[in-house]
Design a protein around this motif. Structure first.
Motif, PDB file in Angstrom:
ATOM      1  N   ASP A  39      -8.336  19.791 -13.822  1.00 56.45           N
ATOM      2  CA  ASP A  39      -8.720  18.382 -13.935  1.00 56.45           C
ATOM      3  C   ASP A  39     -10.039  18.257 -14.672  1.00 56.45           C
ATOM      4  N   LEU A  40     -10.292  17.084 -15.169  1.00 57.63           N
ATOM      5  CA  LEU A  40     -11.542  16.835 -15.900  1.00 57.63           C
ATOM      6  C   LEU A  40     -11.896  15.363 -15.816  1.00 57.63           C
ATOM      7  N   THR A  77       2.373  18.382 -16.561  1.00 57.97           N
ATOM      8  CA  THR A  77       2.006  16.973 -16.790  1.00 57.97           C
ATOM      9  C   THR A  77       0.534  16.878 -17.185  1.00 57.97           C
ATOM     10  N   LEU A  78       0.211  15.764 -17.803  1.00 62.15           N
ATOM     11  CA  LEU A  78      -1.184  15.367 -18.010  1.00 62.15           C
ATOM     12  C   LEU A  78      -1.237  13.924 -17.543  1.00 62.15           C
ATOM     13  N   GLU A  79      -1.878  13.697 -16.389  1.00 58.74           N
ATOM     14  CA  GLU A  79      -1.844  12.367 -15.759  1.00 58.74           C
ATOM     15  C   GLU A  79      -3.227  11.742 -15.760  1.00 58.74           C
ATOM     16  N   SER A  81      -5.818  14.737 -14.583  1.00 59.39           N
ATOM     17  CA  SER A  81      -5.443  16.031 -14.015  1.00 59.39           C
ATOM     18  C   SER A  81      -4.113  16.468 -14.609  1.00 59.39           C
ATOM     19  N   CYS A  82      -3.956  17.777 -14.701  1.00 58.09           N
ATOM     20  CA  CYS A  82      -2.734  18.362 -15.245  1.00 58.09           C
ATOM     21  C   CYS A  82      -2.067  19.214 -14.179  1.00 58.09           C
ATOM     22  N   ARG A  93     -15.954  16.640 -18.917  1.00 56.70           N
ATOM     23  CA  ARG A  93     -16.609  17.380 -17.833  1.00 56.70           C
ATOM     24  C   ARG A  93     -15.540  18.059 -16.965  1.00 56.70           C
ATOM     25  N   PRO A  94     -15.478  19.403 -16.991  1.00 62.74           N
ATOM     26  CA  PRO A  94     -14.440  20.072 -16.190  1.00 62.74           C
ATOM     27  C   PRO A  94     -14.576  19.706 -14.724  1.00 62.74           C
ATOM     28  N   GLY A  95     -13.445  19.670 -14.014  1.00 64.92           N
ATOM     29  CA  GLY A  95     -13.392  19.099 -12.687  1.00 64.92           C
ATOM     30  C   GLY A  95     -13.461  20.100 -11.559  1.00 64.92           C
TER      31      GLY A  95
END
Lengths: 445, 445
Positions: free
Chosen positions: B190-191, B288-290, B316-317, B349-351
């Motif tokens: 996620d990011l 997915t990329l949501e 998030s993926c 920004r990485p999550g």
């Protein structure tokens, strides 16, 4: 003895007459009642509130003792913008204070200051003798919410408000250099766009890939409305636009407006938009479709792997001459229907404002008089100007009373109207009073 | 006398062990300490908390009296999801209550109920005599936040946790029909995406048309990441995906999952996504990329004609085998750089989560034993299954301890895990205990 305009301005600034906030309706009315009192004190007559269902009242007063002379409607508004973040102010927004050369407080610049300049001009002239023209004063309480009920007030009181021309004090002048005559504004329409997916937020592990994603779909809808230059891709959006001629563009080009310096003041390296138009033209002569807000899901700085059920956006358009708010809203709704994907419900909910652009001309007697006053005060001929903002009253007065409105006001471009630490220069109060005294003389012909 | 699993479950459910909420860290620890006590009472030994810097503790306990027999790591988690809206619950989320055939409370289904089933199975067997295998119990406190510090705990205690295979109780079974053996999960990364424009919100009348619009730009960025079918357009996103064969797809096709009925339960007319894959495959076998959240500007149901200075989105993926979280995040960042317009600052920004997909096989001894247990309990051979969600521990246990994890848990698909009125069937507690008793016998070989 000359009255200090601050005697009238400071108590008015202390009243939080925020028209957008239903909880402040009593304060809005209190400001109107204070203005009734000031009008009476100033020698105006027939002083009263004009009402319409659901409306914040307008203040009316007149002086009509010179039959045969023109009757001038003088327009202003006493409502103010909300205070979004008091913490970014140096002092309480509704505790007006004079610091240095300026008076600070919400509404000082927009436009309780310019409004008081106009009223003290009338007061000082009436103290000396008859006015050179007949005057009707109309002070609105809903300008900051795009005057939703001013039309009803004008219609109810059309006879009372009948006049030969109108002048608005809701205007500005540059800090230095050549003054300007304001000959028009952009219009405004707005809408809320709502996308609904599943009946509830869903788990992106369980349903991600198959359940439609409302914020994603809303982002795609919004993205489909512009190309990379910001040109609006909604069919019909530009259809009715009256494109200004090269002569008009040259005539309206501002003096002393440096795009790079202006951008730098916003910490930008330059301006965006269609390169066929100068940045200044993009903000005044060209229409826009702007995303003002978009919201969906939980806080963006937290991880919540849900697919939101709902997404909202607010869009507003600044309109130029030729465009009709209703046609533009219909074009956007048709665009949304055309590009809408299946499975979600999309609602286009028309918003609060519906105002076409306004134009008057330098040849109109009121604008000619304004230009003469500015020439006298500044020692040089003013430039023509149009404004990118929106003042609904200008159109409504033309529609309902059949007269054009010139603008004469001395807000400064840097006085933080709508922002924190809004202020108005004390010197501009005096200049405004002098200007309105000159104006009434010029309008007498 | 057989212990009622509710004796242990109800006090555990009363503790709000919400790992996502820093203010609940004390409650998370209190739940861990209660579990230490239950493990001791149940006859397990070497009972202790495993710690790592900043981590909610894991609970450890073992029983290792049959050298020569396999050692099985039994995994569960005792942390729970937040309660977003208590008002949509029928009773307080942390006041567990038995109503009808079920126990209600946050965490009942996910997964304090299944975890207690596992512990009471051990307790009942130890009360009768030695276990058929060696057992190590690992109960995590950070599963609901994607196990950010479980790797550190596993690394610090690798010797202590050494085992021959692992079984997770964090699993579900269909309400009726054929049981299933869970052979994998999707991964997650996620990011946060942030777009910054001018130094402050600007007036759309003064600047609209020339100042870059951050929410509009963010919407365009997000829109550029999908085509109309929801296929992800980020270069490299699918590069490493191991595409399942037709045989695998047939083998994993679920029984009794009717897309139209499933969609109707969400008040949808059908499912979205790539028609080359069935809706169920889209939620399990495809990445997915949501867009989980997007926020900018003031309330969307109010008119505020400002151009926001800032816009935020959370993406998030869900990942499938072959995809690496870091590569996917890098691909998204590269996409954003490629399509980013000038004048705005864009930050990727990485999550919080970084977990690849997990796979085990039906041939693994632990999964074979799980399948035997399910056949015995349900009277029919279970189907293979993969889950669209993410359990970081499965990958971390494989990485750090070198063993695969089978899953045996009896949460119901309808038990409102993560939602309001979460519950667990009382009958499933007994079924879980019976299943773990059978499982340990099967694992003894």
């Amino acid at each position: 003895v000359t009255r200090d305009p601050l005697d009238w301005l400071l108590p008015l600034l202390a009243i939080p007459s925020i028209s957008a906030d239903p909880a402040r309706a009593g304060d809005v009315r209190a400001a109107a009642e204070l203005l009734l009192e000031l009008c009476r004190t100033g020698g105006l007559r027939n002083v009263r509130l004009l009402e319409a269902p659901g409306a914040h009242p307008s203040v009316y007063a007149d002086w009509l003792d010179v039959p045969g002379r023109p009757t001038v409607l003088l327009y202003g508004h006493y409502d103010v913008q909300p205070v979004i973040d008091q913490s970014s102010w140096s002092s309480p927004a509704f505790t007006p204070v004079v610091r240095g050369e300026a008076v600070f407080g919400r509404g000082a610049s927009d436009m309780k200051g310019p409004l008081i300049s106009m009223l003290v001009a009338l007061e000082s002239m009436l103290a000396e003798g008859p006015l050179p023209v007949n005057v009707k004063v109309l002070l609105e309480g809903e300008e900051e919410i795009f005057s939703p009920r001013l039309r009803a007030i004008l219609q109810r009181h059309r006879e009372l408000l009948r006049c030969d021309m109108a002048v608005s004090a809701d205007g500005s002048q540059p800090l230095a250099g050549t003054p300007r005559v304001m000959l028009g504004t952009r219009g405004l329409c707005d809408l809320e766009l709502i996308v609904r997916g599943a009946r509830t937020d869903t788990h992106s592990g369980q349903y991600g890939g198959a359940v439609p994603n409302p914020p994603q779909i809303l982002a795609e809808l919004v993205a489909s409305m512009h190309d990379a230059d910001g040109t609006v891709l909604v069919d019909g959006f530009y259809d009715a636009v009256r494109v200004p001629s090269a002569v008009e563009r040259a005539q309206l080009a501002p003096s002393g407006w440096e795009p790079l310096a202006e951008a730098a003041s916003l910490e930008l390296d330059g301006f965006a938009g269609d390169p066929e138009w100068t940045p200044w033209e993009r903000t005044t002569l060209r229409p826009t479709l702007e995303l003002n807000a978009i919201h969906s899901g939980y806080a963006a700085d937290r991880l919540m792997t849900a697919i939101p059920a709902l997404a909202h956006a607010r869009i507003s358009c600044r309109l130029v001459p030729g465009q009709h708010p209703e046609h533009v809203l219909a074009a956007i709704a048709a665009h949304v229907r055309r590009v809408a994907p299946p499975l979600v419900q999309i609602e286009c909910r028309p918003g609060f404002a519906s105002t076409p652009a306004y134009r008057t001309t330098r040849q109109h007697p009121a604008s000619r008089a304004v230009a003469q006053v500015l020439t006298e005060l500044y020692g040089r001929e003013p430039l023509d100007n149009v404004d990118g903002g929106t003042i609904a009253a200008l159109t409504l007065i033309e529609d309902e009373l059949g007269v054009e409105t010139a603008t004469l006001g001395f807000a400064g471009d840097d006085e933080n109207a709508h922002g924190a630490d809004e202020f108005h220069r004390v010197a501009s109060l005096a200049r405004g009073r002098a200007a309105y005294r000159l104006l009434l003389d010029r309008l007498a012909g």
